[in-house]
Design a protein around this motif. Structure first.
Motif, mmCIF file in Angstrom:
data_model
loop_
_atom_site.group_PDB
_atom_site.id
_atom_site.type_symbol
_atom_site.label_atom_id
_atom_site.label_comp_id
_atom_site.label_asym_id
_atom_site.label_seq_id
_atom_site.Cartn_x
_atom_site.Cartn_y
_atom_site.Cartn_z
ATOM 1 N N MET A 194 0.828 -1.199 0.000
ATOM 2 C CA MET A 194 0.000 0.000 0.000
ATOM 3 C C MET A 194 0.868 1.257 0.000
ATOM 4 O O MET A 194 0.524 2.225 -0.654
ATOM 5 C CB MET A 194 -0.926 -0.042 1.227
ATOM 6 C CG MET A 194 -1.776 1.173 1.428
ATOM 7 S SD MET A 194 -3.108 1.271 0.237
ATOM 8 C CE MET A 194 -3.912 2.760 0.702
ATOM 9 N N LEU A 195 1.999 1.233 0.721
ATOM 10 C CA LEU A 195 2.851 2.424 0.779
ATOM 11 C C LEU A 195 3.422 2.780 -0.589
ATOM 12 O O LEU A 195 3.420 3.949 -0.977
ATOM 13 C CB LEU A 195 3.983 2.223 1.797
ATOM 14 C CG LEU A 195 3.582 2.271 3.268
ATOM 15 C CD1 LEU A 195 4.789 2.004 4.150
ATOM 16 C CD2 LEU A 195 2.941 3.587 3.627
ATOM 17 N N GLN A 196 3.909 1.794 -1.316
ATOM 18 C CA GLN A 196 4.471 2.063 -2.639
ATOM 19 C C GLN A 196 3.387 2.605 -3.575
ATOM 20 O O GLN A 196 3.623 3.549 -4.321
ATOM 21 C CB GLN A 196 5.098 0.806 -3.230
ATOM 22 C CG GLN A 196 5.747 1.064 -4.579
ATOM 23 C CD GLN A 196 6.497 -0.145 -5.108
ATOM 24 O OE1 GLN A 196 6.790 -1.073 -4.371
ATOM 25 N NE2 GLN A 196 6.801 -0.123 -6.381
ATOM 26 N N PHE A 197 2.202 2.029 -3.509
ATOM 27 C CA PHE A 197 1.080 2.499 -4.310
ATOM 28 C C PHE A 197 0.751 3.958 -3.974
ATOM 29 O O PHE A 197 0.535 4.784 -4.866
ATOM 30 C CB PHE A 197 -0.137 1.594 -4.060
ATOM 31 C CG PHE A 197 -1.388 2.024 -4.775
ATOM 32 C CD1 PHE A 197 -1.472 1.966 -6.161
ATOM 33 C CD2 PHE A 197 -2.480 2.479 -4.058
ATOM 34 C CE1 PHE A 197 -2.630 2.361 -6.824
ATOM 35 C CE2 PHE A 197 -3.647 2.874 -4.709
ATOM 36 C CZ PHE A 197 -3.718 2.817 -6.088
ATOM 37 N N GLU B 93 7.282 3.501 7.512
ATOM 38 C CA GLU B 93 6.814 4.855 7.244
ATOM 39 C C GLU B 93 7.553 5.403 6.031
ATOM 40 O O GLU B 93 8.739 5.139 5.848
ATOM 41 C CB GLU B 93 7.094 5.733 8.471
ATOM 42 C CG GLU B 93 6.891 7.199 8.262
ATOM 43 C CD GLU B 93 7.359 8.028 9.450
ATOM 44 O OE1 GLU B 93 7.023 9.223 9.468
ATOM 45 O OE2 GLU B 93 8.057 7.515 10.342
ATOM 46 N N ILE B 94 6.850 6.159 5.226
ATOM 47 C CA ILE B 94 7.490 6.883 4.131
ATOM 48 C C ILE B 94 7.285 8.363 4.397
ATOM 49 O O ILE B 94 6.179 8.794 4.741
ATOM 50 C CB ILE B 94 6.920 6.487 2.760
ATOM 51 C CG1 ILE B 94 7.302 5.037 2.457
ATOM 52 C CG2 ILE B 94 7.428 7.426 1.670
ATOM 53 C CD1 ILE B 94 6.869 4.526 1.116
ATOM 54 N N LEU C 199 12.257 6.200 3.178
ATOM 55 C CA LEU C 199 11.599 5.030 3.750
ATOM 56 C C LEU C 199 12.231 4.769 5.105
ATOM 57 O O LEU C 199 13.454 4.646 5.209
ATOM 58 C CB LEU C 199 11.760 3.796 2.853
ATOM 59 C CG LEU C 199 11.301 2.468 3.456
ATOM 60 C CD1 LEU C 199 9.806 2.486 3.763
ATOM 61 C CD2 LEU C 199 11.640 1.314 2.535
ATOM 62 N N ARG C 200 11.399 4.723 6.129
ATOM 63 C CA ARG C 200 11.892 4.474 7.482
ATOM 64 C C ARG C 200 11.223 3.211 8.004
ATOM 65 O O ARG C 200 10.015 3.037 7.872
ATOM 66 C CB ARG C 200 11.549 5.645 8.398
ATOM 67 C CG ARG C 200 12.068 5.438 9.821
ATOM 68 C CD ARG C 200 11.651 6.542 10.743
ATOM 69 N NE ARG C 200 12.237 7.784 10.286
ATOM 70 C CZ ARG C 200 11.923 8.966 10.784
ATOM 71 N NH1 ARG C 200 11.024 9.077 11.725
ATOM 72 N NH2 ARG C 200 12.495 10.061 10.329
ATOM 73 N N LEU D 174 3.531 8.869 5.673
ATOM 74 C CA LEU D 174 2.609 7.796 5.281
ATOM 75 C C LEU D 174 2.870 6.584 6.170
ATOM 76 O O LEU D 174 3.994 6.082 6.224
ATOM 77 C CB LEU D 174 2.822 7.400 3.818
ATOM 78 C CG LEU D 174 2.701 8.501 2.775
ATOM 79 C CD1 LEU D 174 3.059 7.958 1.397
ATOM 80 C CD2 LEU D 174 1.312 9.102 2.775
ATOM 81 N N PHE D 175 1.837 6.143 6.889
ATOM 82 C CA PHE D 175 1.928 4.974 7.761
ATOM 83 C C PHE D 175 0.970 3.912 7.250
ATOM 84 O O PHE D 175 -0.223 4.175 7.098
ATOM 85 C CB PHE D 175 1.535 5.322 9.201
ATOM 86 C CG PHE D 175 2.409 6.357 9.835
ATOM 87 C CD1 PHE D 175 3.621 6.009 10.408
ATOM 88 C CD2 PHE D 175 2.023 7.687 9.852
ATOM 89 C CE1 PHE D 175 4.418 6.966 10.994
ATOM 90 C CE2 PHE D 175 2.803 8.657 10.443
ATOM 91 C CZ PHE D 175 4.014 8.294 11.015
ATOM 92 N N GLU D 176 1.489 2.729 7.014
ATOM 93 C CA GLU D 176 0.650 1.628 6.558
ATOM 94 C C GLU D 176 -0.096 1.032 7.740
ATOM 95 O O GLU D 176 0.494 0.735 8.776
ATOM 96 C CB GLU D 176 1.519 0.561 5.899
ATOM 97 C CG GLU D 176 0.748 -0.512 5.198
ATOM 98 C CD GLU D 176 1.671 -1.401 4.383
ATOM 99 O OE1 GLU D 176 1.293 -1.734 3.257
ATOM 100 O OE2 GLU D 176 2.759 -1.748 4.873
#
Length: 156
Positions: free
Chosen positions: A1-4, A38-39, A24-25, A58-60
């Motif tokens: 989902m994060l990459q999307f 997290e991104i 990217l963390r 961004l947190f998945e």
């Protein structure tokens, strides 16, 4: 989902400014068997010194198949209380639930070395599964990008 999410945000935000950095963390808890991914995206309306910069976290949320989006827009420099109030009112016209934090760093008493105003808000998006959900998702990201483009250009 994060990459999307990064792909979709890159496409939408590029119409309103410039992505300056993508990080990217990944944090692994030593106590619990849990990893937090997290991104962090850094976005600006213009790549000029002293202009407002937005940081998008961004947190998945894996169990919900969704993503939390946290946004902070920093406005550096000293402003009068009236200017700060005007900045916040303009921002609230775009995003009613936005909040304002003022930060001051002092090296000497009564002489601030740094002053920053931070507007922040967050929301959650679900990964689309149907055509209707995909359209709603695209509309949400499009509106988000347009609003963020306006926020980084607000200069009280």
């Amino acid at each position: 989902m994060l990459q999307f999410m990064v792909e979709q945000l890159n496409e939408q935000l590029s119409q309103h400014g410039t992505l300056i950095d993508v990080i990217l963390r990944s944090d692994q808890s030593l106590v619990e068997e849990e990893e937090i991914r997290e991104i962090i995206l850094t976005f600006a309306g213009a790549e000029e010194e002293g202009k407002p910069v937005a940081t998008i976290h961004l947190f998945e949320l894996a169990e919900e198949n969704s993503c939390e989006v946290e946004v902070e827009v920093e406005y550096a420099g000293a402003r009068t209380a009236a200017h700060v109030s005007q900045l916040w009112e303009h921002a609230r016209m775009l995003i009613p639930e936005i909040s304002l934090t003022e930060k001051r760093r002092y090296i000497e008493p009564d002489k601030p070395a740094q002053e920053v105003q931070v507007l922040d808000y967050h929301f959650v998006v679900q990964e689309p599964g149907t055509k209707e959900e995909a359209e709603a998702f695209a509309d949400t990201l499009e509106r988000f990008a347009a609003d963020l483009g306006k926020l980084v250009r607000l200069d009280a």
